[in-house]
Scaffold this motif. Structure first.
Motif, PDB file in Angstrom:
ATOM      1  N   PRO A   1       6.965   8.005   9.375  1.00  0.00           N
ATOM      2  CA  PRO A   1       7.687   7.195   8.378  1.00  0.00           C
ATOM      3  C   PRO A   1       9.176   7.107   8.700  1.00  0.00           C
ATOM      4  CG  PRO A   1       6.280   8.844   7.307  1.00  0.00           C
ATOM      5  CD  PRO A   1       6.287   9.174   8.771  1.00  0.00           C
ATOM      6  N   ILE A   2       9.781   5.984   8.351  1.00  0.00           N
ATOM      7  CA  ILE A   2      11.222   5.856   8.584  1.00  0.00           C
ATOM      8  C   ILE A   2      11.975   6.950   7.832  1.00  0.00           C
ATOM      9  CG2 ILE A   2      11.579   4.190   6.716  1.00  0.00           C
ATOM     10  CD1 ILE A   2      13.715   2.855   8.542  1.00  0.00           C
ATOM     11  N   LEU A   3      11.435   7.418   6.715  1.00  0.00           N
ATOM     12  CA  LEU A   3      12.058   8.525   5.983  1.00  0.00           C
ATOM     13  C   LEU A   3      12.170   9.768   6.854  1.00  0.00           C
ATOM     14  CD1 LEU A   3      13.166   9.720   3.345  1.00  0.00           C
ATOM     15  CD2 LEU A   3      10.806  10.157   2.636  1.00  0.00           C
ATOM     16  N   TRP A   4      11.155  10.054   7.639  1.00  0.00           N
ATOM     17  CA  TRP A   4      11.182  11.190   8.567  1.00  0.00           C
ATOM     18  C   TRP A   4      12.317  11.029   9.572  1.00  0.00           C
ATOM     19  CZ3 TRP A   4      10.441  11.275  13.941  1.00  0.00           C
ATOM     20  CH2 TRP A   4      10.212  12.525  14.526  1.00  0.00           C
ATOM     21  N   HIS A   5      12.482   9.838  10.121  1.00  0.00           N
ATOM     22  CA  HIS A   5      13.555   9.582  11.092  1.00  0.00           C
ATOM     23  C   HIS A   5      14.919   9.814  10.444  1.00  0.00           C
ATOM     24  CE1 HIS A   5      11.127   7.618  14.339  1.00  0.00           C
ATOM     25  NE2 HIS A   5      10.320   7.350  13.324  1.00  0.00           N
ATOM     26  N   ILE A   6      15.079   9.363   9.196  1.00  0.00           N
ATOM     27  CA  ILE A   6      16.354   9.535   8.496  1.00  0.00           C
ATOM     28  C   ILE A   6      16.676  11.017   8.305  1.00  0.00           C
ATOM     29  CG2 ILE A   6      17.549   9.148   6.287  1.00  0.00           C
ATOM     30  CD1 ILE A   6      15.874   6.511   6.103  1.00  0.00           C
ATOM     31  N   LEU A   7      15.687  11.781   7.853  1.00  0.00           N
ATOM     32  CA  LEU A   7      15.924  13.211   7.639  1.00  0.00           C
ATOM     33  C   LEU A   7      16.210  13.928   8.958  1.00  0.00           C
ATOM     34  CD1 LEU A   7      13.372  14.266   4.856  1.00  0.00           C
ATOM     35  CD2 LEU A   7      15.476  12.927   4.700  1.00  0.00           C
ATOM     36  N   LYS A   8      15.541  13.525  10.024  1.00  0.00           N
ATOM     37  CA  LYS A   8      15.796  14.124  11.338  1.00  0.00           C
ATOM     38  C   LYS A   8      17.242  13.878  11.773  1.00  0.00           C
ATOM     39  CE  LYS A   8      13.028  15.584  14.106  1.00  0.00           C
ATOM     40  NZ  LYS A   8      12.571  16.960  14.471  1.00  0.00           N
TER      41      LYS A   8
ATOM     42  N   LEU B   1       0.794  -1.221   0.000  1.00  0.00           N
ATOM     43  CA  LEU B   1       0.000   0.000   0.000  1.00  0.00           C
ATOM     44  C   LEU B   1       0.831   1.277   0.000  1.00  0.00           C
ATOM     45  CD1 LEU B   1      -2.783  -1.009   2.578  1.00  0.00           C
ATOM     46  CD2 LEU B   1      -2.957  -0.954   0.072  1.00  0.00           C
ATOM     47  N   ARG B   2       2.100   1.187   0.348  1.00  0.00           N
ATOM     48  CA  ARG B   2       2.930   2.388   0.465  1.00  0.00           C
ATOM     49  C   ARG B   2       4.377   2.024   0.189  1.00  0.00           C
ATOM     50  NH1 ARG B   2       2.286   3.145   7.049  1.00  0.00           N
ATOM     51  NH2 ARG B   2       2.434   0.936   7.571  1.00  0.00           N
ATOM     52  N   PRO B   3       5.188   2.994  -0.225  1.00  0.00           N
ATOM     53  CA  PRO B   3       6.605   2.687  -0.462  1.00  0.00           C
ATOM     54  C   PRO B   3       7.318   2.424   0.863  1.00  0.00           C
ATOM     55  CG  PRO B   3       6.217   5.039  -0.684  1.00  0.00           C
ATOM     56  CD  PRO B   3       4.868   4.400  -0.509  1.00  0.00           C
ATOM     57  N   LYS B   4       8.371   1.672   0.786  1.00  0.00           N
ATOM     58  CA  LYS B   4       9.102   1.268   1.983  1.00  0.00           C
ATOM     59  C   LYS B   4       9.509   2.434   2.887  1.00  0.00           C
ATOM     60  CE  LYS B   4      12.893  -1.911   3.139  1.00  0.00           C
ATOM     61  NZ  LYS B   4      14.073  -2.611   2.565  1.00  0.00           N
ATOM     62  N   PRO B   5       9.993   3.565   2.342  1.00  0.00           N
ATOM     63  CA  PRO B   5      10.377   4.675   3.222  1.00  0.00           C
ATOM     64  C   PRO B   5       9.223   5.283   4.010  1.00  0.00           C
ATOM     65  CG  PRO B   5      11.409   4.895   1.073  1.00  0.00           C
ATOM     66  CD  PRO B   5      10.383   3.822   0.938  1.00  0.00           C
TER      67      PRO B   5
ATOM     68  N   ASP C   1      15.767   3.219   4.066  1.00  0.00           N
ATOM     69  CA  ASP C   1      15.326   2.107   4.915  1.00  0.00           C
ATOM     70  C   ASP C   1      16.335   1.735   6.006  1.00  0.00           C
ATOM     71  OD1 ASP C   1      17.350   0.988   3.414  1.00  0.00           O
ATOM     72  OD2 ASP C   1      16.164  -0.690   2.668  1.00  0.00           O
ATOM     73  N   GLY C   2      17.205   2.678   6.395  1.00  0.00           N
ATOM     74  CA  GLY C   2      18.199   2.351   7.412  1.00  0.00           C
ATOM     75  C   GLY C   2      18.369   3.462   8.425  1.00  0.00           C
ATOM     76  N   LEU C   3      18.628   3.085   9.666  1.00  0.00           N
ATOM     77  CA  LEU C   3      18.810   4.059  10.746  1.00  0.00           C
ATOM     78  C   LEU C   3      20.132   3.807  11.455  1.00  0.00           C
ATOM     79  CD1 LEU C   3      15.177   4.101  12.189  1.00  0.00           C
ATOM     80  CD2 LEU C   3      16.315   5.948  10.943  1.00  0.00           C
ATOM     81  N   THR C   4      20.730   4.884  11.960  1.00  0.00           N
ATOM     82  CA  THR C   4      22.044   4.802  12.579  1.00  0.00           C
ATOM     83  C   THR C   4      22.235   5.975  13.531  1.00  0.00           C
ATOM     84  OG1 THR C   4      24.427   4.635  12.105  1.00  0.00           O
ATOM     85  CG2 THR C   4      23.142   6.150  10.742  1.00  0.00           C
ATOM     86  N   ASP C   5      23.272   5.897  14.348  1.00  0.00           N
ATOM     87  CA  ASP C   5      23.639   7.034  15.204  1.00  0.00           C
ATOM     88  C   ASP C   5      24.969   7.651  14.748  1.00  0.00           C
ATOM     89  OD1 ASP C   5      25.375   5.028  15.972  1.00  0.00           O
ATOM     90  OD2 ASP C   5      24.949   5.165  18.116  1.00  0.00           O
ATOM     91  N   ILE C   6      25.259   7.525  13.463  1.00  0.00           N
ATOM     92  CA  ILE C   6      26.478   8.126  12.893  1.00  0.00           C
ATOM     93  C   ILE C   6      26.481   9.638  13.107  1.00  0.00           C
ATOM     94  CG2 ILE C   6      27.640   8.688  10.710  1.00  0.00           C
ATOM     95  CD1 ILE C   6      26.753   5.965   9.669  1.00  0.00           C
ATOM     96  N   ASN C   7      27.652  10.176  13.423  1.00  0.00           N
ATOM     97  CA  ASN C   7      27.848  11.619  13.435  1.00  0.00           C
ATOM     98  C   ASN C   7      28.167  12.039  11.996  1.00  0.00           C
ATOM     99  OD1 ASN C   7      29.202  14.201  13.488  1.00  0.00           O
ATOM    100  ND2 ASN C   7      29.402  13.974  15.692  1.00  0.00           N
ATOM    101  N   PHE C   8      27.189  12.634  11.320  1.00  0.00           N
ATOM    102  CA  PHE C   8      27.364  12.938   9.901  1.00  0.00           C
ATOM    103  C   PHE C   8      28.357  14.075   9.665  1.00  0.00           C
ATOM    104  CE2 PHE C   8      23.180  10.814   9.929  1.00  0.00           C
ATOM    105  CZ  PHE C   8      23.492   9.771   9.072  1.00  0.00           C
ATOM    106  N   GLY C   9      28.554  14.909  10.657  1.00  0.00           N
ATOM    107  CA  GLY C   9      29.598  15.920  10.548  1.00  0.00           C
ATOM    108  C   GLY C   9      30.968  15.274  10.479  1.00  0.00           C
ATOM    109  N   GLN C  10      31.189  14.251  11.289  1.00  0.00           N
ATOM    110  CA  GLN C  10      32.456  13.529  11.265  1.00  0.00           C
ATOM    111  C   GLN C  10      32.624  12.746   9.972  1.00  0.00           C
ATOM    112  OE1 GLN C  10      32.669  11.132  14.822  1.00  0.00           O
ATOM    113  NE2 GLN C  10      32.771  12.918  16.191  1.00  0.00           N
TER     114      GLN C  10
END
Length: 256
Positions: free
Chosen positions: A32-39, A20-24, A128-137
């Protein structure tokens, strides 16, 4: 720097949700997991996104078009549809929703994204993936090494409980530790614009010839991340992520 998100795949391994909906758009804690990724990216100051749409892309478009309406209280004057918002919008993002075709493979989507962004480096991930990476680093690491591409090397969580032994005595038991079976492609990249030259067209898988060629030419470098990383491939993964969020201890929640 812009962040690109591949959000156009069929998500067949999660067909219970993606019929019914795309994976993100599969929800974790009501979002949506997409919201978590952007956050996660926005927490480190990366607030401009290019989302590559494909399968059921209209669902993602509808979500962001009505995002302001969903995010707080409002008043609507029915006579002329004038809307007054009563809350400040905390997510000051710019989101570009790019149609990249239903049948286009990951490499083709990356190429279309790069053509949209122009000749500048960008970050890339999957929806479709979540992490606690420091994206600045992660970005600083990429810039220091001067290669065409940086990929995050992650440790996948083990499917089984881990044991630490002293002879025959179990001294420690860890339920599904983040030790995994070696390093894998964690799905978070920083790419120079010339990476597009390694992609033939829409039928190219980014993870095959382009990545293999970059590695052969020693233009691919790995940013090792030993912290939290979890993909969302199955209904079991959805339930795991949802339970972490409900517990109030979601490792990827790096924002206030």
């Amino acid at each position: 720097m812009k962040v690109a998100v591949l959000a156009g795949g069929l998500g067949t391994r999660l067909s219970e949700e993606t019929v019914l909906r795309p994976k993100p758009m599969v929800t974790i804690g009501g979002q949506p997991i997409l919201w978590h990724i952007l956050k996660c990216f926005a927490a480190y100051g990366f607030k401009e996104f290019v989302v590559a749409l494909g399968y059921k892309g209209d669902v993602i478009k509808d979500y962001f078009v009505s995002y302001r309406h969903r995010s707080g209280s409002l008043s609507l004057r029915l006579s002329d549809n004038a809307i007054t918002f009563h809350d400040d919008l905390r997510d000051d993002w710019t989101v570009h929703l790019l149609d990249t075709g239903v049948d286009t493979q990951t490499g083709g989507r990356v190429k279309r994204i790069a053509n949209f962004i122009g000749r500048e480096p960008f970050m890339l991930t999957y929806g479709d993936g979540l992490t606690d990476i420091n994206f600045g680093q992660l970005l600083a690491f990429h810039q220091q090494h001067g290669k065409a591409a940086t990929v995050t090397a992650a440790r996948p969580p083990s499917r089984f409980g881990g044991l630490r032994l002293d002879g025959e005595v179990v001294t420690e038991f860890v339920e599904k530790p983040q030790i995994g079976e070696g390093w894998i492609n964690g799905g978070f990249f920083v790419l120079q614009p010339n990476v597009v030259d390694y992609i033939d067209g829409d039928e190219t898988y980014f993870e095959r010839e382009p990545m293999e060629s970059l590695a052969k030419e020693r233009e691919l470098i790995a940013f090792r991340h030993s912290g939290f990383w979890q993909c969302m491939d199955t209904l079991r993964d959805v339930r795991l992520l949802d339970s972490l969020w409900s517990s109030g201890k979601a490792p990827w929640k790096v924002w206030d």
